[in-house]
Design a protein around this motif. Sequence first.
Motif, PDB file in Angstrom:
ATOM      1  N   UNK A 110       0.839  -1.209   0.000  1.00 50.09           N
ATOM      2  CA  UNK A 110       0.000   0.000   0.000  1.00 50.09           C
ATOM      3  C   UNK A 110       0.871   1.254   0.000  1.00 50.09           C
ATOM      4  N   UNK A 111       1.915   1.246   0.838  1.00 51.62           N
ATOM      5  CA  UNK A 111       2.793   2.421   0.895  1.00 51.62           C
ATOM      6  C   UNK A 111       3.481   2.654  -0.456  1.00 51.62           C
TER       7      UNK A 111
ATOM      8  N   UNK B 206       2.409   1.745  -3.365  1.00 51.05           N
ATOM      9  CA  UNK B 206       1.421   2.194  -4.354  1.00 51.05           C
ATOM     10  C   UNK B 206       1.034   3.663  -4.128  1.00 51.05           C
ATOM     11  N   UNK B 207       0.985   4.076  -2.866  1.00 49.58           N
ATOM     12  CA  UNK B 207       0.728   5.498  -2.578  1.00 49.58           C
ATOM     13  C   UNK B 207       1.872   6.345  -3.141  1.00 49.58           C
ATOM     14  N   UNK B 208       3.090   5.875  -2.898  1.00 49.45           N
ATOM     15  CA  UNK B 208       4.260   6.576  -3.451  1.00 49.45           C
ATOM     16  C   UNK B 208       4.120   6.734  -4.976  1.00 49.45           C
TER      17      UNK B 208
ATOM     18  N   UNK C 140       1.447   6.785  -6.724  1.00 52.35           N
ATOM     19  CA  UNK C 140       0.375   7.723  -7.066  1.00 52.35           C
ATOM     20  C   UNK C 140       0.876   9.166  -7.041  1.00 52.35           C
TER      21      UNK C 140
ATOM     22  N   UNK D 101       4.408   5.624   5.912  1.00 47.81           N
ATOM     23  CA  UNK D 101       3.238   6.485   5.714  1.00 47.81           C
ATOM     24  C   UNK D 101       2.181   6.174   6.761  1.00 47.81           C
TER      25      UNK D 101
ATOM     26  N   UNK E 165      -0.835   5.171   7.511  1.00 49.52           N
ATOM     27  CA  UNK E 165      -2.040   4.528   6.974  1.00 49.52           C
ATOM     28  C   UNK E 165      -3.216   4.700   7.932  1.00 49.52           C
TER      29      UNK E 165
ATOM     30  N   UNK F  42      -5.092  12.328  -6.892  1.00 52.57           N
ATOM     31  CA  UNK F  42      -4.361  11.610  -5.842  1.00 52.57           C
ATOM     32  C   UNK F  42      -5.307  10.740  -5.020  1.00 52.57           C
TER      33      UNK F  42
ATOM     34  N   UNK G 244      -6.331   7.752  -7.004  1.00 52.16           N
ATOM     35  CA  UNK G 244      -5.236   6.774  -7.129  1.00 52.16           C
ATOM     36  C   UNK G 244      -5.001   6.035  -5.816  1.00 52.16           C
ATOM     37  N   UNK G 245      -5.185   6.730  -4.695  1.00 53.93           N
ATOM     38  CA  UNK G 245      -5.071   6.049  -3.396  1.00 53.93           C
ATOM     39  C   UNK G 245      -6.176   4.996  -3.275  1.00 53.93           C
TER      40      UNK G 245
ATOM     41  N   UNK H 285      -5.222   2.011  -5.140  1.00 54.21           N
ATOM     42  CA  UNK H 285      -4.178   1.228  -4.472  1.00 54.21           C
ATOM     43  C   UNK H 285      -4.784   0.281  -3.446  1.00 54.21           C
ATOM     44  N   UNK H 286      -5.817   0.744  -2.750  1.00 50.07           N
ATOM     45  CA  UNK H 286      -6.461  -0.097  -1.740  1.00 50.07           C
ATOM     46  C   UNK H 286      -7.490  -1.049  -2.359  1.00 50.07           C
TER      47      UNK H 286
END
Lengths: 472, 472
Positions: free
Chosen positions: A450-451, A453-455, A457, B198, B200, B450, B453-454, B457-458
């Motif tokens: 997840x981290x 993928x956030x990066x 994005x 990050x 979360x 953003x 896209x987050x 990712x989830x």
Amino acid sequence: MQPVVAKGKITTEHVAAFQQIVGKEYVLVDEETLRHYGHDETEHLLFLPEVVLKPRTAEEISSILKICNQDALPVTPRGGGTGLSGGALPHLGGVLIAMERFNTILQIDERNLQVTTEPGVITEVLQDSVKERGLFYPPDPSSRGSCFIGGNIAENSGGPKAVKYGVVKDYVLNLEMVLPTGEIIWTGANVLKNSTGYNLTQLVVGSEGTLGIVTKIVLKLIPLPKYDLLMLAPFASLEKASEAVSAIFRAGFTPSAMELAEINALKIVSKMVDSHAVPVNDDIAAHLIIEVDGNNMDVLMSEMEAIAELLQQFDAGEVFFADDAQQKAELWKLRRRVAEAVKSSGYTIEEDTVVPRAELPALIKGVKQLGVQHNFDVVCYGHAGDGNLHVRIHKEGIPNSHGNPEMQHILGELFKLVHSLGGTISGEHGIGLIQKGYMDIVFREANLKLMRDIKKAFDPNNILNAGKIFDL
Amino acid sequence: MQPVVAKGKITTEHVAAFQQIVGKEYVLVDEETLRHYGHDETEHLLFLPEVVLKPRTAEEISSILKICNQDALPVTPRGGGTGLSGGALPHLGGVLIAMERFNTILQIDERNLQVTTEPGVITEVLQDSVKERGLFYPPDPSSRGSCFIGGNIAENSGGPKAVKYGVVKDYVLNLEMVLPTGEIIWTGANVLKNSTGYNLTQLVVGSEGTLGIVTKIVLKLIPLPKYDLLMLAPFASLEKASEAVSAIFRAGFTPSAMELAEINALKIVSKMVDSHAVPVNDDIAAHLIIEVDGNNMDVLMSEMEAIAELLQQFDAGEVFFADDAQQKAELWKLRRRVAEAVKSSGYTIEEDTVVPRAELPALIKGVKQLGVQHNFDVVCYGHAGDGNLHVRIHKEGIPNSHGNPEMQHILGELFKLVHSLGGTISGEHGIGLIQKGYMDIVFREANLKLMRDIKKAFDPNNILNAGKIFDL
């Protein structure tokens, strides 16, 4: 420190373009400058950037990042250079963006109890400026005299006051930032409550300069407490001292600081600054530094007395009350300079462990056992009220943890201990370059994915502070 | 309320599989159940799910989500059903996951001042349980008697105490959640400071059930203050009342509640609950409800007196001090039931605006002007100390905002006003289904990208609470 030679991706065309954007005098490639920006306060590590840029506006940073994004150039943002996890080290060479010209406090909004500042303002300068208006910005890292507020955002810094007032994340309302693609956004709004979409502000706080470059910061302020009282309590046993910590909170007190320092650390720092403010007798194993603050002196006095009485249950020695501003300042100076002192005396490796407060005695015991088992010296100090213990390690012949398998094994054992106590790797220093190898001890692969993928994005080409926190 | 007919993607095979996972009695498809779970407290809206599931464990939810993820079935998680932005409405049909069987407080950790709870615990039950141990969980939405703590996490709820103690996000240390792909993770650690990757945890708080289904929650607690004092101050002008609000904070006070209610709102609720606790004379335009709390009664008394004196500068009428627990309870009951009362009297559309505290007078003035201009009735009340104003709208013939172009235009104007004052769309209710059309008023496209896209990712297949906050 041997410099790591830069990888040479920056061309003369890039340099010319950067000169166009920020002006020739703010594009630096001389070796002295590169060496200066090649290290921070992390262990003994040096990585040379290829070019140092000193922009002045978000628009300039935007233009720089557009070029870097297009040509996949590594970019490392840097604040005051006081970091302890290597977050500002340009380990891939490339462009270093020094934020020191973003040094203006833009507005102290007394109507709304907020301040808008640029990130290159020194934390203590910001604190003093709002204090003049009777306002208080509590987060207070030991390096506050030289660190930048922007770096504090990047690391989600804490400091002694966090135990009552919270950490940086609890004060950040809104951030202007330049995304790696060059776009400039505000992450939120200047409001005290916000349920409007994902909390990008909180995601950026503590993201160590990997998601964007912050160019404006809006912080919440609170009224400055009128009074504070400080005491120093000696303990014959480090574990008794740490047991006293959670007892104080369980009894309903919320001190404004609750610091623990092992006697060896205090001996070293007392010698360095030539101070006799703290007793360092042989029968003392540790001191607690306890502060209370508020607006009513009588209340504070009775709180202090009650805490001092409680400490007796944990075999505290004679408690010393700091009587005046000078004594208080002396004690705080000693506390603030512990890290510097123990580092210069050979304890070069610092870990920033954090556990639930009541697990502190078990952590300290475990750390000492590890030291015996793996034959290293260790001193402990830190923000005991938060369960945040700085562990400084000295092992003959291993000055830093980076790339040393034996030390990496030791730190792995340390973090497994921390994790087994419900804690995690870093409370306030960040992961940066040097702790990233241990993230899988506290996180599952799904978290790390997840981290990452956030990066992606935020930074699809992985240009911004790449290889910090995790590798993509 | 006309039900929106479900889209019929759920097959009998799915139902059978769900029965295998959670047991037959917890798989419900009868119309009464579907209707019950087809609405929450948001306006007059009804969307039927195709099936309601009542799982008991994270593992069961994981198994359910794996099926839904594979077959791209819409999933809507639901807490207490008290939401005001439609976050729990199953507007795409599909599977509704009711969290009501996650109703156990797992551990009250008095050593560390933490509580671990399941998300289906009613907020007031949680508060009372920790109170019995002398501990305090401050976030306190008006619906606390029926909302779930999990829903509070989803919406980043606030309530009256937020002004001194912060909102839900300030108390969440760690979350166990099931990702839409079925994986179960913990977002962080049970520690007070955390700079490990990050955040979360903070990303999930306020994400309105779009990123995962929370199955365990670790909250920070604080010592319960021993005393509180409550006063009610009438004002002849709504704007004077709102001006007094920021003056109190500027003077250095931090009340534990600072609520504003327009007289029309108070008239309606007083009638509904048949109470005469609040004066509703014709010369009163609004009341402030002000509470202070702490551990020293003398200090509180003098604070209250000083605040009362300050209020005179804003032409406050005679201040009423609530003398005993019963009077306090009566005042709070009135305040808590305002929303319900004004809704049932025709003010069906509620907006949850928030601005910097000192902009409250300008916001109120602007809201009233919009009412005149667009011919609607409006009553205002809310958490004035946070700049968080609930705006209730009644316009003949338009009972809800969903799909009504005229009301959408009006709300667009309202949110533009809020944005122009430095505020944003929602302070504590979330965006959900009904405010998502206005996100581009306060965010740039880069922000929204953003967020999308987050989300991806989830939730790569966009199964979980899809179409809430934004459309992908």
